[in-house]
Design an enzyme around this catalytic site. Structure first.
Site, PDB file in Angstrom:
ATOM      1  N   CYS A 240      -3.090   1.359   6.625  1.00  0.00           N
ATOM      2  CA  CYS A 240      -3.568   0.663   7.656  1.00  0.00           C
ATOM      3  C   CYS A 240      -4.137   1.636   8.984  1.00  0.00           C
ATOM      4  O   CYS A 240      -5.110   1.184   9.793  1.00  0.00           O
ATOM      5  CB  CYS A 240      -2.367  -0.001   8.409  1.00  0.00           C
ATOM      6  SG  CYS A 240      -1.259   0.933   8.790  1.00  0.00           S
TER       7      CYS A 240
ATOM      8  N   GLU B  51       3.496  -4.671  12.523  1.00  0.00           N
ATOM      9  CA  GLU B  51       2.536  -3.799  12.278  1.00  0.00           C
ATOM     10  C   GLU B  51       1.651  -4.285  11.394  1.00  0.00           C
ATOM     11  O   GLU B  51       1.793  -4.380  10.141  1.00  0.00           O
ATOM     12  CB  GLU B  51       3.127  -2.287  11.658  1.00  0.00           C
ATOM     13  CG  GLU B  51       2.256  -1.192  11.871  1.00  0.00           C
ATOM     14  CD  GLU B  51       1.303  -0.910  10.745  1.00  0.00           C
ATOM     15  OE1 GLU B  51       0.109  -1.093  10.857  1.00  0.00           O
ATOM     16  OE2 GLU B  51       1.701  -0.394   9.795  1.00  0.00           O
TER      17      GLU B  51
ATOM     18  N   GLU C 133       7.982   0.652  16.589  1.00  0.00           N
ATOM     19  CA  GLU C 133       9.081   1.261  15.893  1.00  0.00           C
ATOM     20  C   GLU C 133       8.819   2.805  15.846  1.00  0.00           C
ATOM     21  O   GLU C 133       8.034   3.330  16.293  1.00  0.00           O
ATOM     22  CB  GLU C 133       9.211   0.918  14.509  1.00  0.00           C
ATOM     23  CG  GLU C 133       9.659  -0.904  14.763  1.00  0.00           C
ATOM     24  CD  GLU C 133       9.908  -1.473  13.209  1.00  0.00           C
ATOM     25  OE1 GLU C 133      10.533  -0.826  12.385  1.00  0.00           O
ATOM     26  OE2 GLU C 133       9.469  -2.617  12.877  1.00  0.00           O
TER      27      GLU C 133
ATOM     28  N   ASN D   9       0.793  -1.414  -0.103  1.00  0.00           N
ATOM     29  CA  ASN D   9       0.067  -0.036   0.064  1.00  0.00           C
ATOM     30  C   ASN D   9       0.964   1.360  -0.070  1.00  0.00           C
ATOM     31  O   ASN D   9       0.380   2.134  -0.632  1.00  0.00           O
ATOM     32  CB  ASN D   9      -0.935  -0.141   1.248  1.00  0.00           C
ATOM     33  CG  ASN D   9      -0.359  -0.003   2.485  1.00  0.00           C
ATOM     34  OD1 ASN D   9       0.740  -0.712   2.419  1.00  0.00           O
ATOM     35  ND2 ASN D   9      -0.918   0.482   3.614  1.00  0.00           N
TER      36      ASN D   9
END
Length: 486
Positions: free
Chosen positions: A285, A251, A464, A152
């Site tokens: 996301c 993630e 992160e 993405n």
């Protein structure tokens, strides 16, 4: 036909087995992608281990300078990166030129700066008789990092992982999504151009199961794995990583909530929520798929957001006026449309969208979905519970702060939330009550790269960003020195 090759130990490597690169905007095959074999992945891992012996011992100043050189070369070749990103993803140049490519370079610069100023803990303990103990930490590379990144935001999310991994002195074996190999291959050219030592950066193309993805995650000589993508894939990778007790940073997906209070700045909120629902065709996301609006402004807000959706221009991604591109693939288009059909079965009201556009030209062969708003479903509906990852949001009213906090948190995901209010006390209360990794107030997708980023539950493991990245990509050794009194 473009050829996207693997990059192993400082050289580009072809493969007999290849697959197609398809432009999502028009369905045209424009590239051959060389799928890495298990042997190629083995070679990449071993090249990394050889390279890290020297690279891991270079000075902080030298590593930071190399990261800045990489960023400079990305900037120099920005047009090439932009062309590759638009061809791979179909996203408009108006988006990729402002977000994907600049952030790709910025990731290297920010971690160069963080590396140069990264603190390490030092403690002194007074002991009986006047003696002392001095403790200090030493940061060392983990070794070879397996990096698996999604389609993405291909360059942005790949460089988000590569930059801190290299900063900490590691070597990497990176696998971009099979859907979007272009900018990753250009990044290999950049690494070669700026003189990064052979074997420090390795790139392999392929798929997940029985391909490069699985070869990396199950490889006994990979020292850590970082992954961004679907929660189901993250679960499979975690199983593989458990065999070697490898550190992981994930993630994953999200079903993010937006909470709009009646006292918000109305126009600013509508503008922000149009981005939060429809940016990158909803394929971020962090996008908001569940929109809770306080009842006094519900009808007005829904009408205004629907009008923003109608104003989004779909079309040729190379046209600066295009506001939204296609979804990534025919398979993903079909998935999104299946959820549109499910929403109808569940009794949703379609406020705007709900189908596919037509153009009367070659774009009709692309993978297009209309920006869509729905309403009227209960929180228990599948379309409200399951991540769709397309340009769709479900809008629902609420009556109290306590109610909306409970409803927003009633999800197995925990990635992001956005809250819109002019009440500073409420802003702090609600933001801190969200079970998420990131809670924005009167903003969305506003990122400081020094801050912790990640999710909880089905949305991921670990954080992160800034020092959190350096701590994941390095091993800390505590050195304890006993100092005699005399």
């Amino acid at each position: 036909m473009k050829q996207y090759r693997n990059f192993i130990d400082g050289r580009f490597v072809e493969s007999e087995k290849r697959f197609a690169g398809i432009n999502p905007a028009n369905g045209v095959r424009f590239a051959d992608i060389h799928e890495a074999t298990r042997g190629m992945v083995d070679e990449a891992v071993e090249a990394g281990h050889r390279a890290v012996q020297a690279w891991g011992k270079t000075s902080v100043a030298d590593r930071a300078a190399m990261l800045c050189s990489i960023a400079d070369e990305i900037d120099r070749r920005a047009d090439d990166f932009l062309d590759a990103e638009v061809s791979d993803t179909g996203k408009p140049v108006s988006l990729a030129s402002k977000l994907d490519i600049p952030r790709g370079a910025a990731n290297f610069r920010i971690f160069a700066d963080i590396l140069k100023t990264a603190p390490l803990e030092t403690y002194r303990t007074d002991l009986p008789g006047g003696a002392q103990a001095i403790n200090y930490a030493v940061r060392k590379p983990l070794g070879v990092i397996g990096i698996i990144s999604p389609w993405n935001l291909p360059l942005l999310l790949l460089s988000w992982k590569i930059a801190p991994a290299l900063a900490c002195g590691n070597a990497v074996v990176a696998k971009p999504s099979e859907e979007t190999p272009g900018t990753a291959t250009l990044l290999a050219e950049v690494m070669h151009k700026v003189g990064l030592p052979d074997g420090v950066f390795n790139l392999v193309h392929g798929f997940g199961p029985n391909s490069a993805g699985e070869f990396i995650t199950r490889h006994p000589r990979i020292n850590a794995i970082t992954f961004t993508g679907e929660s189901k894939t993250g679960t499979a990778i975690m199983h593989a990583a458990a065999e070697g007790v490898k550190p992981v940073s994930f993630e994953l997906g999200g079903k993010n909530a937006a909470i709009v209070f009646a006292d918000c700045d109305f126009e600013k909120t509508v503008d922000g929520m149009a981005r939060a629902v429809f940016l990158n065709s909803g394929q971020v996301c962090l996008c908001s798929e569940r929109i809770f609006v306080e009842r006094p402004i519900y009808d007005r807000f829904v009408g205004a957001l629907a009008e923003r959706a109608r104003q989004i221009k779909l079309g040729d991604p190379t046209d600066e006026g295009t506001g939204m591109g296609p979804v990534i693939s025919a398979g993903h288009r079909d998935k999104v449309l299946t959820y549109y059909a499910l929403a109808r079965q569940e009794g949703a009201q379609f406020i705007v969208g709900g189908g596919t556009p037509t153009f009367g030209n070659q774009l009709d062969n692309g993978f297009w979905v209309e920006p869509t708003l729905i309403a009227g479903l209960p929180d228990s509906a599948r379309c409200v519970r399951e991540e769709i990852f397309g340009p769709i949001g479900h809008v629902t009213p609420f009556d109290s702060e306590a109610e909306v906090v409970q409803r927003a948190n009633a999800t197995p995901y925990g990635l992001a939330a956005t809250i819109w209010t002019s009440n500073v006390n409420r802003a702090h209360r609600v933001a801190q009550s969200m079970n998420v990794g990131v809670a924005w107030v009167n903003a969305w997708f506003l990122r400081d790269l020094r801050t912790p980023f990640g999710g909880s539950g089905l949305s991921g493991v670990g954080r992160e960003g800034g020092m959190h990245s350096l701590n994941f990509y390095s091993e800390l050794t505590n050195v304890c020195i006993h100092v005699d009194a005399a």
